[in-house]
Design a protein around this motif. Structure first.
Motif, mmCIF file in Angstrom:
data_model
loop_
_atom_site.group_PDB
_atom_site.id
_atom_site.type_symbol
_atom_site.label_atom_id
_atom_site.label_comp_id
_atom_site.label_asym_id
_atom_site.label_seq_id
_atom_site.Cartn_x
_atom_site.Cartn_y
_atom_site.Cartn_z
ATOM 1 N N GLU A 117 0.853 -1.123 -0.102
ATOM 2 C CA GLU A 117 0.146 -0.096 0.028
ATOM 3 C C GLU A 117 0.797 1.343 0.021
ATOM 4 O O GLU A 117 0.677 2.330 -0.648
ATOM 5 C CB GLU A 117 -0.967 0.091 1.193
ATOM 6 N N THR A 118 2.012 1.294 0.705
ATOM 7 C CA THR A 118 3.011 2.409 0.627
ATOM 8 C C THR A 118 4.428 1.499 0.619
ATOM 9 O O THR A 118 4.620 0.596 1.081
ATOM 10 C CB THR A 118 3.004 2.980 2.299
ATOM 11 N N ASP A 120 6.513 2.503 2.873
ATOM 12 C CA ASP A 120 6.950 2.175 4.321
ATOM 13 C C ASP A 120 6.468 0.927 4.712
ATOM 14 O O ASP A 120 7.081 0.054 5.416
ATOM 15 C CB ASP A 120 6.391 3.230 5.458
ATOM 16 N N GLN A 121 5.517 0.413 4.046
ATOM 17 C CA GLN A 121 4.853 -0.886 4.479
ATOM 18 C C GLN A 121 5.560 -1.903 3.538
ATOM 19 O O GLN A 121 5.697 -3.048 4.088
ATOM 20 C CB GLN A 121 3.273 -1.101 3.960
ATOM 21 N N VAL A 122 5.949 -1.763 2.686
ATOM 22 C CA VAL A 122 6.813 -2.565 1.913
ATOM 23 C C VAL A 122 8.150 -2.907 2.692
ATOM 24 O O VAL A 122 8.478 -3.875 2.844
ATOM 25 C CB VAL A 122 7.240 -2.194 0.290
ATOM 26 N N ARG A 123 8.841 -1.773 2.819
ATOM 27 C CA ARG A 123 10.042 -1.711 3.596
ATOM 28 C C ARG A 123 9.841 -2.673 5.102
ATOM 29 O O ARG A 123 10.617 -3.603 5.224
ATOM 30 C CB ARG A 123 10.651 -0.391 3.976
ATOM 31 N N GLU A 124 8.904 -2.182 5.804
ATOM 32 C CA GLU A 124 8.770 -2.619 7.081
ATOM 33 C C GLU A 124 8.041 -4.267 7.087
ATOM 34 O O GLU A 124 8.235 -4.930 8.264
ATOM 35 C CB GLU A 124 7.992 -1.730 7.896
ATOM 36 N N VAL A 125 7.357 -4.427 6.455
ATOM 37 C CA VAL A 125 6.591 -5.716 6.265
ATOM 38 C C VAL A 125 7.066 -6.725 5.264
ATOM 39 O O VAL A 125 7.484 -7.628 5.879
ATOM 40 C CB VAL A 125 5.144 -5.476 6.286
ATOM 41 N N MET A 126 7.131 -6.392 4.147
ATOM 42 C CA MET A 126 7.644 -7.289 3.251
ATOM 43 C C MET A 126 9.023 -7.269 3.077
ATOM 44 O O MET A 126 9.629 -8.545 2.751
ATOM 45 C CB MET A 126 7.234 -6.708 1.671
ATOM 46 N N VAL A 127 9.895 -6.441 3.491
ATOM 47 C CA VAL A 127 11.356 -6.615 3.371
ATOM 48 C C VAL A 127 12.103 -6.891 4.749
ATOM 49 O O VAL A 127 12.788 -7.967 5.171
ATOM 50 C CB VAL A 127 12.164 -5.236 2.773
ATOM 51 N N SER A 164 4.946 1.748 -4.313
ATOM 52 C CA SER A 164 3.727 2.082 -3.484
ATOM 53 C C SER A 164 2.491 1.980 -4.433
ATOM 54 O O SER A 164 2.458 2.520 -5.423
ATOM 55 C CB SER A 164 3.964 3.380 -2.886
ATOM 56 N N ALA A 165 1.503 1.421 -3.910
ATOM 57 C CA ALA A 165 0.313 1.241 -4.704
ATOM 58 C C ALA A 165 -0.340 2.958 -4.931
ATOM 59 O O ALA A 165 -1.228 2.829 -5.532
ATOM 60 C CB ALA A 165 -0.669 0.220 -3.956
ATOM 61 N N HIS A 166 0.195 3.730 -3.931
ATOM 62 C CA HIS A 166 -0.495 4.925 -3.993
ATOM 63 C C HIS A 166 0.069 5.848 -5.495
ATOM 64 O O HIS A 166 -0.275 6.848 -5.603
ATOM 65 C CB HIS A 166 0.002 5.808 -2.545
ATOM 66 N N ASP A 167 1.064 5.172 -5.684
ATOM 67 C CA ASP A 167 1.760 5.823 -6.957
ATOM 68 C C ASP A 167 1.688 4.752 -8.124
ATOM 69 O O ASP A 167 2.950 4.366 -8.585
ATOM 70 C CB ASP A 167 3.212 6.219 -6.588
ATOM 71 N N ASP A 182 1.166 -7.367 -1.808
ATOM 72 C CA ASP A 182 0.777 -7.501 -0.206
ATOM 73 C C ASP A 182 -0.418 -6.719 0.054
ATOM 74 O O ASP A 182 -0.508 -5.548 -0.365
ATOM 75 C CB ASP A 182 1.764 -7.172 0.695
ATOM 76 N N GLU A 183 -1.371 -7.134 0.758
ATOM 77 C CA GLU A 183 -2.619 -6.527 0.997
ATOM 78 C C GLU A 183 -3.289 -5.691 -0.049
ATOM 79 O O GLU A 183 -3.892 -4.578 0.169
ATOM 80 C CB GLU A 183 -2.758 -5.835 2.317
ATOM 81 N N LEU A 184 -3.470 -6.395 -0.999
ATOM 82 C CA LEU A 184 -4.314 -5.783 -2.329
ATOM 83 C C LEU A 184 -5.504 -5.283 -1.886
ATOM 84 O O LEU A 184 -5.911 -4.060 -2.685
ATOM 85 C CB LEU A 184 -4.650 -6.974 -3.484
ATOM 86 N N ALA A 185 -6.375 -5.972 -1.209
ATOM 87 C CA ALA A 185 -7.635 -5.378 -0.882
ATOM 88 C C ALA A 185 -7.777 -4.163 -0.179
ATOM 89 O O ALA A 185 -8.741 -3.409 0.061
ATOM 90 C CB ALA A 185 -8.510 -6.476 -0.122
ATOM 91 N N LYS A 186 -6.726 -3.496 0.425
ATOM 92 C CA LYS A 186 -6.700 -2.109 0.959
ATOM 93 C C LYS A 186 -5.998 -1.100 0.376
ATOM 94 O O LYS A 186 -5.884 -0.153 0.810
ATOM 95 C CB LYS A 186 -6.212 -2.481 2.597
ATOM 96 N N TRP A 187 -5.371 -1.509 -1.036
ATOM 97 C CA TRP A 187 -4.986 -0.310 -1.927
ATOM 98 C C TRP A 187 -5.965 0.594 -2.138
ATOM 99 O O TRP A 187 -7.030 0.471 -2.464
ATOM 100 C CB TRP A 187 -4.266 -0.884 -2.935
ATOM 101 N N LYS A 188 -5.717 2.055 -1.687
ATOM 102 C CA LYS A 188 -6.449 3.048 -2.204
ATOM 103 C C LYS A 188 -6.622 3.424 -3.611
ATOM 104 O O LYS A 188 -7.971 3.600 -3.988
ATOM 105 C CB LYS A 188 -5.985 4.428 -1.353
#
Length: 471
Positions: A117-118, A120-127, A164-167, A182-188
């Motif tokens: 989604e962002t 930050d979430q890629v870095r802090e969760v996925m990586v 980031s899915a925001h961009d 990751d978490e496709l269903a919550k992407w804005k």
């Protein structure tokens, strides 16, 4: 020697019975259930290399829902409850795609997109997360994070870029042979970001992607699940309970088990609202209560099936109560229990309805008699000859009867106890055009009858004298 031959040799050293990675799927279960002395003897039998490799052989430890399905697919959706092990599965899939048999050998994929989604979430969760790529990788294959370039680089030269899915526009230009979303269903901006990712996934003979998400009722996920090249694995939070805090499980079960939100967030079930639904998930989650005040009236409403045999529809049985002091706009209703049963015989549902009355001290049973007529009364009186009972007749269609009840919810005048998930599923498929789910909305019908008895009918009767006095 084939690319995976060395890996298979290491697996056979861990267990002589293992001939392919698929045979590892029951390995952890065997090890977990073995006596301590057997486990100790087994571990002592391993060579140093095999012992060091064991923690990183995900196929040995994984649950079934965390392993890629067989077959020719483009997208693998791992849909599960919170804490079900989705992130670990995504990280391990990326590892399996980029790693070769030896640390410097090429894997199947060389260019990977990591989309969250962002950034930050890629870095802090996925990586960097506890189940992220770095935590899952053995030391000799661990990629390096290049912060300024937002990418991972493996010893064998494979690269994973963070997006980031925001961009969505940032995905215009790069190209990949694998992707993890990751978490496709919550992407804005889910539709735009997903479309851009599909255009970028164009390298190699057969580019693939994995999607790890808790389900939500969003179009992009529903379309993906309907795509023929998509495969799905599902898991509830409980599937991974061995690795979750007991206090967390106890808390979320106590609060959300049996609710529509719980079925989505804990069971990993996609909860869909019909287009133009009279009730929505958001509306129902907003009316949840833990405690109920002293009630002035309690009723049990019954929507009997037309027939009574093993193939019959369910018998909708709903218990509701109301506080009816003051003017009608001050009244509040509380849905207490969904006691619906599979109606294999008339006696079955009659006993269940009267048992619900006894549990809640209800003053009356209300039952629709369009199909059963006097037979409904006779069946109930066979169980309890003194049962307080009122027949009701459906003069209008289901949707027309439901609309004034749905209006009570919009006004915030109805509350739900927990444990009503299946009833709420039916409610969210009821529209002004009719019911858009499968079968008959027996539970929703019973709810409507209960709230008509408690709120709609009495309010109309209360207003009539007021109108006459004004005249």
């Amino acid at each position: 020697m084939p690319k995976n031959a060395k890996k298979h040799e290491a697996l056979r050293e861990i267990s002589p019975s293992i001939s392919t990675p698929h045979a590892l799927r029951s390995g952890a279960a065997w090890l977990a259930s073995a006596p301590p002395e057997t486990v100790e003897r087994y571990l002592e039998s391993l060579g140093e290399g095999a012992l060091l490799a064991l923690p990183y052989l995900f196929e040995f430890w994984a649950f079934e829902h965390q392993l890629p399905p067989d077959g020719d697919w483009r997208t693998w959706v791992i849909m599960g409850g919170r804490g079900a092990g989705k992130t670990r599965a995504g990280s391990e899939w990326v590892r399996a795609m980029v790693e070769g048999a030896m640390p410097l050998d090429a894997g199947r994929a060389r260019r990977v997109a990591l989309v969250g989604e962002t950034i930050d979430q890629v870095r802090e969760v996925m990586v960097f997360g506890d189940s992220g790529i770095l935590a899952c990788s053995p030391p000799d294959r661990r990629p390096a994070w290049q912060a300024t370039r937002r990418r991972l680089e493996w010893p064998n030269g494979a690269v994973a870029q963070a997006f980031s899915a925001h961009d969505p526009e940032s995905l215009r230009g790069p190209q990949f042979d694998a992707a993890w979303a990751d978490e496709l269903a919550k992407w804005k901006k889910a539709d735009e970001a997903w479309d851009m990712l599909q255009f970028a996934l164009r390298l190699g003979e057969s580019p693939r992607q994995v999607v790890t998400t808790t389900p939500r009722n969003v179009d992009v996920l529903k379309r993906l699940l309907d795509t023929p090249s998509t495969v799905v694995t599902r898991a509830a939070t409980d599937a991974n309970k061995a690795y979750l805090a007991r206090s967390f499980l106890e808390e979320v079960r106590a609060r959300y088990e049996g609710t529509r939100l719980g079925r989505q967030e804990l069971d990993g079930v996609l909860m869909e609202d019909a287009e133009g639904a009279l009730w929505t998930t958001a509306m129902l989650e907003g009316c949840r209560v833990d405690a109920v005040p002293n009630l002035d009236r309690v009723v049990v409403a019954v929507d009997p099936p037309v027939t009574g045999h093993a193939g019959s529809d369910e018998c909708g049985i709903v218990v509701a109560g109301a506080v009816t002091r003051g003017a009608p706009q001050e009244w509040r209703a509380y849905v207490l229990e969904d006691a619906s049963v599979a109606a294999s015989s008339p006696t079955t549902w009659a006993e269940a309805a009267i048992a619900a009355r006894d549990r809640h001290g209800a003053e009356r049973l209300v039952a629709e008699v369009n199909q059963g007529g006097d037979l409904i009364r006779e069946v109930l009186q066979q169980v309890d000859p003194l049962v307080p009972y009122r027949p009701v007749h459906a003069a209008r269609g289901k949707a027309a009867r439901a609309e004034p009840v749905a209006a009570l919810y919009e006004q915030g005048r109805v509350r739900h106890r927990t444990g009503l998930g299946i009833l709420e599923d039916q409610m969210c498929k009821m529209t002004a055009r009719g019911y858009e789910g499968r079968g008959s909305p027996d539970r929703a019908d019973a709810l409507v009858w209960a709230l008509h008895e408690l709120m709609v009918g009495p309010a109309a009767a209360w207003r009539r004298p007021q109108i006459r006095s004004l005249g």
